[in-house]
Write a protein that holds these residues in place. Structure first.
Motif, short mmCIF file in Angstrom:
data_model
loop_
_atom_site.label_atom_id
_atom_site.label_comp_id
_atom_site.label_asym_id
_atom_site.label_seq_id
_atom_site.Cartn_x
_atom_site.Cartn_y
_atom_site.Cartn_z
N TYR A 18 -3.33 -41.97 13.98
CA TYR A 18 -4.59 -41.25 14.08
C TYR A 18 -4.70 -40.53 15.42
O TYR A 18 -5.11 -39.36 15.49
CB TYR A 18 -5.78 -42.19 13.88
CG TYR A 18 -6.16 -42.34 12.44
CD1 TYR A 18 -7.05 -41.46 11.83
CD2 TYR A 18 -5.62 -43.35 11.65
CE1 TYR A 18 -7.40 -41.57 10.50
CE2 TYR A 18 -5.95 -43.48 10.32
CZ TYR A 18 -6.84 -42.59 9.75
OH TYR A 18 -7.17 -42.71 8.42
N PHE A 22 -4.21 -36.67 14.61
CA PHE A 22 -5.55 -36.10 14.47
C PHE A 22 -6.31 -36.01 15.78
O PHE A 22 -7.38 -35.43 15.84
CB PHE A 22 -6.37 -36.90 13.47
CG PHE A 22 -5.74 -37.05 12.11
CD1 PHE A 22 -4.95 -36.04 11.57
CD2 PHE A 22 -5.93 -38.19 11.37
CE1 PHE A 22 -4.38 -36.18 10.32
CE2 PHE A 22 -5.36 -38.34 10.12
CZ PHE A 22 -4.59 -37.34 9.59
N ARG A 24 -7.86 -38.36 17.30
CA ARG A 24 -9.11 -39.11 17.25
C ARG A 24 -8.83 -40.58 16.97
O ARG A 24 -7.75 -40.94 16.51
CB ARG A 24 -10.04 -38.56 16.17
CG ARG A 24 -9.57 -38.78 14.74
CD ARG A 24 -10.65 -38.36 13.75
NE ARG A 24 -10.24 -38.52 12.36
CZ ARG A 24 -10.38 -39.63 11.64
NH1 ARG A 24 -10.88 -40.74 12.20
NH2 ARG A 24 -10.01 -39.67 10.37
N GLU A 30 -10.40 -47.24 8.01
CA GLU A 30 -9.22 -46.37 7.90
C GLU A 30 -7.97 -47.12 8.33
O GLU A 30 -6.93 -47.06 7.67
CB GLU A 30 -9.40 -45.12 8.76
CG GLU A 30 -10.42 -44.15 8.23
CD GLU A 30 -10.75 -43.03 9.19
OE1 GLU A 30 -10.92 -41.88 8.71
OE2 GLU A 30 -10.84 -43.27 10.41
N SER A 55 -1.25 -34.03 5.88
CA SER A 55 -2.65 -34.14 5.46
C SER A 55 -3.48 -32.88 5.70
O SER A 55 -3.18 -32.08 6.59
CB SER A 55 -3.31 -35.31 6.18
OG SER A 55 -3.53 -34.97 7.53
N ASP A 56 -4.52 -32.76 4.92
CA ASP A 56 -5.46 -31.66 5.10
C ASP A 56 -6.17 -31.79 6.45
O ASP A 56 -6.48 -30.78 7.09
CB ASP A 56 -6.51 -31.66 3.98
CG ASP A 56 -5.93 -31.22 2.65
OD1 ASP A 56 -4.87 -30.56 2.66
OD2 ASP A 56 -6.52 -31.55 1.62
N GLU A 57 -6.43 -33.02 6.88
CA GLU A 57 -7.12 -33.19 8.17
C GLU A 57 -6.30 -32.60 9.31
O GLU A 57 -6.85 -32.04 10.25
CB GLU A 57 -7.41 -34.67 8.45
CG GLU A 57 -8.19 -34.88 9.73
CD GLU A 57 -8.65 -36.30 9.97
OE1 GLU A 57 -9.09 -36.58 11.10
OE2 GLU A 57 -8.59 -37.14 9.04
N LEU A 58 -5.00 -32.70 9.22
CA LEU A 58 -4.14 -32.14 10.26
C LEU A 58 -4.14 -30.62 10.24
O LEU A 58 -3.94 -29.98 11.25
CB LEU A 58 -2.71 -32.67 10.11
CG LEU A 58 -1.71 -32.23 11.16
CD1 LEU A 58 -2.11 -32.73 12.54
CD2 LEU A 58 -0.33 -32.71 10.82
#
Length: 122
Positions: A18, A22, A24, A30, A55-58
């Protein structure tokens, strides 16, 4: 404000993912979710790292090859990239190598294996 303190090797590894992918901190849920998959053998740590890098978050496909590789270095090697290495991998991606192939190659490196040992996962 709440803080999740990683208690197991797999939780510490997921917290690392994480932070490095990301930028964060993860919630306790999680961390426990992903660590549970590692602990029950559903996935390997390398597969979890690859999931984070895809991932989409990345940023997924919208992330430039250079930015993608910088994150891969931090995630799989726990270090910043060296310019020659970064340039070489970005060139391979620009020439058509898939990101999945890059992630697989990084998961099979001695540096990643040593990272897993440091987390107590090997």
């Amino acid at each position: 404000c709440s803080v999740m303190v990683a208690q197991t090797p797999s939780e510490a590894f997921v917290a690392h993912l994480y932070a490095n992918c990301f930028g964060r901190a993860a919630s306790g849920d999680e961390i426990r979710n992903w660590a549970g998959y590692i602990d029950d053998g559903s996935v390997t740590p390398g597969q979890v790292a690859a999931s984070f890098c895809r991932s989409d978050e990345l940023g997924g496909a919208s992330l430039s090859n250079e930015d993608f590789m910088k994150i891969v270095y931090r995630t799989y090697m726990n270090r910043e990239y060296d310019q020659a290495g970064l340039d070489s991998w970005v060139s391979l991606l620009n020439e058509g190598m898939s990101r999945d192939d890059v992630l697989e190659q990084f998961a099979n490196t001695t540096e990643f294996h040593n990272l897993l040992i440091n987390f107590g996962l090997e």
